[in-house]
Design a protein around this motif. Structure first.
Motif, short mmCIF file in Angstrom:
data_model
loop_
_atom_site.label_atom_id
_atom_site.label_comp_id
_atom_site.label_asym_id
_atom_site.label_seq_id
_atom_site.Cartn_x
_atom_site.Cartn_y
_atom_site.Cartn_z
N VAL A 1 27.92 44.02 39.58
CA VAL A 1 28.64 45.15 40.17
C VAL A 1 28.58 46.35 39.23
N ARG A 2 28.76 46.11 37.93
CA ARG A 2 28.65 47.21 36.96
C ARG A 2 27.26 47.83 37.01
N GLU A 3 26.23 47.00 37.17
CA GLU A 3 24.86 47.50 37.27
C GLU A 3 24.71 48.40 38.50
N LEU A 4 25.20 47.96 39.65
CA LEU A 4 25.10 48.76 40.87
C LEU A 4 25.87 50.07 40.72
N ARG A 5 27.07 50.00 40.20
CA ARG A 5 27.87 51.22 40.01
C ARG A 5 27.16 52.19 39.06
N GLY A 6 26.58 51.68 37.99
CA GLY A 6 25.87 52.53 37.04
C GLY A 6 24.65 53.18 37.67
N LEU A 7 23.91 52.41 38.45
CA LEU A 7 22.73 52.93 39.13
C LEU A 7 23.11 54.05 40.08
N LEU A 8 24.14 53.83 40.87
CA LEU A 8 24.58 54.85 41.83
C LEU A 8 25.21 56.04 41.12
N GLY A 9 25.93 55.78 40.03
CA GLY A 9 26.55 56.87 39.29
C GLY A 9 25.52 57.83 38.70
N ALA A 10 24.36 57.31 38.32
CA ALA A 10 23.30 58.15 37.75
C ALA A 10 22.44 58.82 38.82
N VAL B 1 21.81 43.44 46.74
CA VAL B 1 22.99 43.30 47.60
C VAL B 1 23.38 41.84 47.77
N GLY B 2 22.41 40.97 47.98
CA GLY B 2 22.69 39.55 48.19
C GLY B 2 23.15 38.81 46.95
N GLU B 3 23.02 39.43 45.79
CA GLU B 3 23.41 38.79 44.53
C GLU B 3 24.83 39.15 44.10
N LEU B 4 25.44 40.08 44.81
CA LEU B 4 26.78 40.52 44.42
C LEU B 4 27.81 39.45 44.79
N PRO B 5 28.79 39.22 43.90
CA PRO B 5 29.85 38.27 44.25
C PRO B 5 30.75 38.87 45.33
N PHE B 6 31.54 38.00 45.95
CA PHE B 6 32.49 38.50 46.95
C PHE B 6 33.45 39.48 46.28
N PHE B 7 33.76 40.54 47.01
CA PHE B 7 34.68 41.55 46.49
C PHE B 7 36.05 40.93 46.27
N ASN B 8 36.62 41.23 45.10
CA ASN B 8 37.95 40.77 44.76
C ASN B 8 38.67 41.93 44.09
N PRO B 9 39.70 42.47 44.73
CA PRO B 9 40.42 43.60 44.14
C PRO B 9 40.95 43.32 42.73
N ASP B 10 41.22 42.05 42.42
CA ASP B 10 41.70 41.71 41.09
C ASP B 10 40.64 41.94 40.02
N SER B 11 39.37 41.97 40.41
CA SER B 11 38.27 42.17 39.46
C SER B 11 37.72 43.59 39.48
N GLU B 12 38.31 44.45 40.30
CA GLU B 12 37.77 45.79 40.49
C GLU B 12 37.72 46.61 39.20
N SER B 13 38.73 46.52 38.36
CA SER B 13 38.75 47.33 37.14
C SER B 13 37.85 46.76 36.04
N ASP B 14 37.52 45.48 36.12
CA ASP B 14 36.61 44.84 35.17
C ASP B 14 35.65 43.97 35.98
N PRO B 15 34.72 44.62 36.69
CA PRO B 15 33.87 43.89 37.63
C PRO B 15 32.80 43.05 36.95
N PRO B 16 32.24 42.11 37.69
CA PRO B 16 31.13 41.30 37.17
C PRO B 16 29.92 42.18 36.82
N PRO B 17 29.02 41.69 35.97
CA PRO B 17 27.87 42.49 35.53
C PRO B 17 27.03 43.05 36.67
#
Length: 188
Positions: A68-77, A50-66
């Motif tokens: 964020v992609r890792e967290l989304r993938g973990l939760l998606g599975a 959680v502490g390593e995630l960059p600040f949320f930016n709606p402009d990056s939501e569709s192509d998020p930083p790695p």
């Protein structure tokens, strides 16, 4: 008789999210105890980024930083999610709210069953805010999996929580209620 691997019960995966960045917070420690108490056929993974995630930016939501992609993938599975969060100034800690903001637009995470475990009887505002946030995200709060287990400010470590029936019992019951809500059959 032949049993197909596809028809066999599979391991149930639950992801544990702590709202605290403190290494030894009561919330993170409780989630470590949950990992240790996981029944056969259930794996609980504590996400500690959680502490390593960059600040949320709606402009990056569709192509998020790695991260964020890792967290989304973990939760998606995952089959379900366990959350334990402290309350700061009558709300959800900023870093944890930031993590949740990265997940709001993820339709693939909708309908996830979630346990909201509260470690302090005084943390009513954050608990209510969390329920509102995750419900808005489409997650389903499982009331039977969302107990108050008052361990905040008591200095318990995970081993003590696991060994104490007054703490381990409600935590295990919460895990079992969440597993039941996933609708997934436990492996033998």
């Amino acid at each position: 008789m032949f049993n197909s691997i596809d028809s066999a019960p599979r391991m149930i995966i639950l992801i544990a999210l702590s709202g605290s960045l403190r290494r030894d917070s009561a919330n993170t420690t409780l989630l470590r105890a949950a990992c240790a108490l996981a029944p056969a056929g259930v794996r609980i993974v504590l996400y500690e980024g959680v502490g390593e995630l960059p600040f949320f930016n709606p402009d990056s939501e569709s192509d998020p930083p790695p991260a964020v992609r890792e967290l989304r993938g973990l939760l998606g599975a995952a089959d379900g999610i366990i959350v334990a969060s402290p309350e700061y100034a009558h709300g959800v800690p900023g870093a944890f709210k930031n993590a949740l903001d990265w997940l709001v637009g993820c339709a693939e995470l909708g309908s996830k069953p979630v346990a909201l475990i509260n470690t302090s009887a005084r943390a009513l505002h954050a608990q209510a805010a969390l329920a509102e946030i995750v419900t808005t995200m489409g997650w389903t709060v499982i009331a039977a999996a969302s107990p108050l287990i008052a361990v905040a400010n008591k200095g318990f470590d995970a081993a003590r929580m696991v060994a104490d029936p007054a703490l381990a019992g409600p935590l295990l019951a919460a895990i079992e209620a969440l597993v039941l809500a996933t609708g997934t059959e436990l492996a033998p």
